[in-house]
Design a protein around this motif. Structure first.
Motif, PDB file in Angstrom:
ATOM      1  N   THR A  41       0.885  -1.255   0.152  1.00 49.78           N
ATOM      2  CA  THR A  41      -0.182  -0.133  -0.120  1.00 49.78           C
ATOM      3  C   THR A  41       1.167   1.227   0.058  1.00 49.78           C
ATOM      4  N   GLU A  45      -1.344   8.225   3.096  1.00 51.18           N
ATOM      5  CA  GLU A  45      -2.904   8.117   2.884  1.00 51.18           C
ATOM      6  C   GLU A  45      -3.326   9.399   3.314  1.00 51.18           C
ATOM      7  N   ARG A  88      -7.865  -0.158   4.243  1.00 57.47           N
ATOM      8  CA  ARG A  88      -8.484   0.920   3.108  1.00 57.47           C
ATOM      9  C   ARG A  88      -8.333   0.129   1.885  1.00 57.47           C
ATOM     10  N   SER A  89      -7.158  -0.415   1.690  1.00 57.85           N
ATOM     11  CA  SER A  89      -7.272  -1.023   0.323  1.00 57.85           C
ATOM     12  C   SER A  89      -7.927  -2.301   0.103  1.00 57.85           C
ATOM     13  N   GLU A  92     -11.505  -0.845  -0.702  1.00 58.51           N
ATOM     14  CA  GLU A  92     -11.323   0.054  -1.963  1.00 58.51           C
ATOM     15  C   GLU A  92     -11.569  -1.093  -3.067  1.00 58.51           C
ATOM     16  N   ASN A  93     -10.703  -1.981  -2.862  1.00 61.38           N
ATOM     17  CA  ASN A  93     -10.534  -2.991  -4.046  1.00 61.38           C
ATOM     18  C   ASN A  93     -11.543  -4.111  -4.001  1.00 61.38           C
ATOM     19  N   LYS A  94     -12.529  -4.045  -2.835  1.00 63.53           N
ATOM     20  CA  LYS A  94     -13.562  -5.079  -2.682  1.00 63.53           C
ATOM     21  C   LYS A  94     -13.048  -6.344  -2.590  1.00 63.53           C
TER      22      LYS A  94
END
Length: 428
Positions: A41, A45, A88-89, A92-94
């Motif tokens: 990541t 951020e 968070r990743s 965001e990337n489901k």
């Protein structure tokens, strides 16, 4: 003007960087055994990623974050820890999708940043190795993460370890405990440190994490969260301790452990090592726990998670203090000694052919005499020296010497270029 690295940072030089590579590669191999895969990541951020997840009363948010507004007037921060960015990743990337195998197991490694007083093993730019597992509430997963952390440290040669565990329970537990803690601490308000006074009504659990001597007497005598566990929280924690017992992993229950971040719940743990290199007594080198609400906090679905983080700088200090032997780094298979002008070009061709065939090889680049070249080969602990001069070039041969037993053979030059491995296997 003399340029120096920023305060609280370090240059990792050749000779030291190989130790870092060993630590990282050992972690990669072990994590692979447990079926964890790497995630990378950004190093910075959105500020809210950390302020929202770490807690507005945590030291990280109030004192330690490197945050600033960029040229687009966006409030960003250098990551102070690894978990929030990974979550968070994940959102965001489901990665929580129905087609994804659960639990989702990932690991990360890289630099983190906190503005604190630099000291041995604690820098402003420091490095963490960590793991996160999403998608299961099972106590078995808590225990897997703890067992993996212990396994990793033992792979590094660290054996004098102490595992301390606690539980922060579920929401019902924390609501009841929060009230009990406020009731206990309020009569002592004037005696608390300034930080703890500010935290008392916002997040009284932060007081238990205080290192201020003024707070220690109250922390030591504070009510235990273990007396306020809901039935669900008690069942979860009992299963964790039962499983640790079954695996033969020794532990101590410490009700004062709360961790420095607000997102934890249920199982939390710290692994401590006994080494004067880190201070007197047992000092924490690896810690983590469960954070079942964090994915939802950052916009994802209700999705449980658990993980740990390990500081590399502190680990290195510990390994060196314990005199852990690192493997030999970058061994040199062959050093080519060139004698005369004609050998200059040929020695370059030889080292390149050896490298193309998977051997590490080197030669002289300072136009030194043969004696100095042989001395360099010895200093670099070369396994073999290959010597070539004008006569050898004319004959199409090269001398190969085993530096360990001093046995020497002469071979066809082209055979060495093409089949060096086979020649040394059959002749030495």
């Amino acid at each position: 003007m003399r340029y120096q690295r920023p305060k609280g940072t370090a240059d990792i030089l050749p000779g030291e960087s190989e130790k870092w590579q060993y630590i990282e590669e050992t972690a990669r191999m072990l994590f692979s055994d447990y079926r964890y895969r790497e995630i990378r990541t950004p190093m910075f951020e959105n500020f809210d990623v950390f302020s929202r997840t770490s807690g507005e009363t945590s030291d990280i948010v109030t004192k330690e974050m490197y945050d600033f507004y960029d040229k687009g007037d966006r409030h960003v921060t250098l990551r102070p820890e690894g978990t929030a960015g990974v979550v968070r990743s994940f959102v965001e990337n489901k990665l929580y999708g129905p087609d994804t195998q659960k639990p989702v197991k990932v690991f990360y490694m890289g630099p983190m940043f906190r503005y604190e007083r630099p000291q041995s093993g604690r820098l402003r730019e420091f490095h963490q190795i960590g793991v996160e597992a999403f998608g299961s509430e099972a106590p078995e997963l808590d225990v897997e993460v703890i067992a993996m952390a212990m396994d990793l440290l033992q792979h590094y040669g660290i054996n004098d370890l102490r595992l301390a565990i606690n539980t922060l329970g579920d929401q019902e537990t924390r609501d009841n405990y929060r009230k009990a803690l406020i009731d206990y601490l309020t009569p002592h308000f004037d005696s608390l440190s300034e930080d703890s006074q500010e935290r008392l009504n916002k997040n009284p659990l932060r007081v238990l994490d205080s290192k201020d001597p003024a707070d220690q007497v109250f922390v030591d005598n504070a009510p235990s969260i273990l007396d306020y566990l809901s039935d669900n929280a008690k069942k979860h924690f009992d299963k964790v301790t039962t499983l640790l017992n079954e695996l033969g992993i020794e532990y101590k229950i410490d009700h004062t452990i709360v961790r420095g971040l607000d997102y934890y719940n249920h199982t939390i743990f710290e692994i401590m090592a006994n080494s004067k290199s880190l201070g007197e007594g047992y000092t924490t080198i690896c810690a983590g726990g469960r954070y079942d609400g964090l994915v939802n906090e950052l916009g994802g679905p209700e999705m449980p998670g658990v993980g740990f983080g390990l500081g590399v700088e502190r680990l290195l200090l510990l390994m060196e203090a314990e005199k852990v032997e690192f493997p030999e780094f970058n061994p040199l298979d062959a050093y080519v000694v060139g004698i005369g002008e004609k050998a200059n070009l040929e020695s370059l061709k030889i080292v390149q052919s050896l490298r193309m065939n998977g051997f590490s090889a080197d030669r002289d680049y300072l136009n030194r005499k043969p004696k100095a070249q042989f001395k360099t080969a010895n200093k670099m602990n070369a396994n073999y020296t290959l010597t070539i001069g004008d006569q050898e070039i004319e004959d199409g041969t090269i001398h190969v010497k085993n530096m360990e037993n001093s046995k020497e053979e002469t071979f066809k030059l082209e055979e060495v270029k093409q089949n060096f491995g086979k020649l040394i296997e059959e002749n030495f």
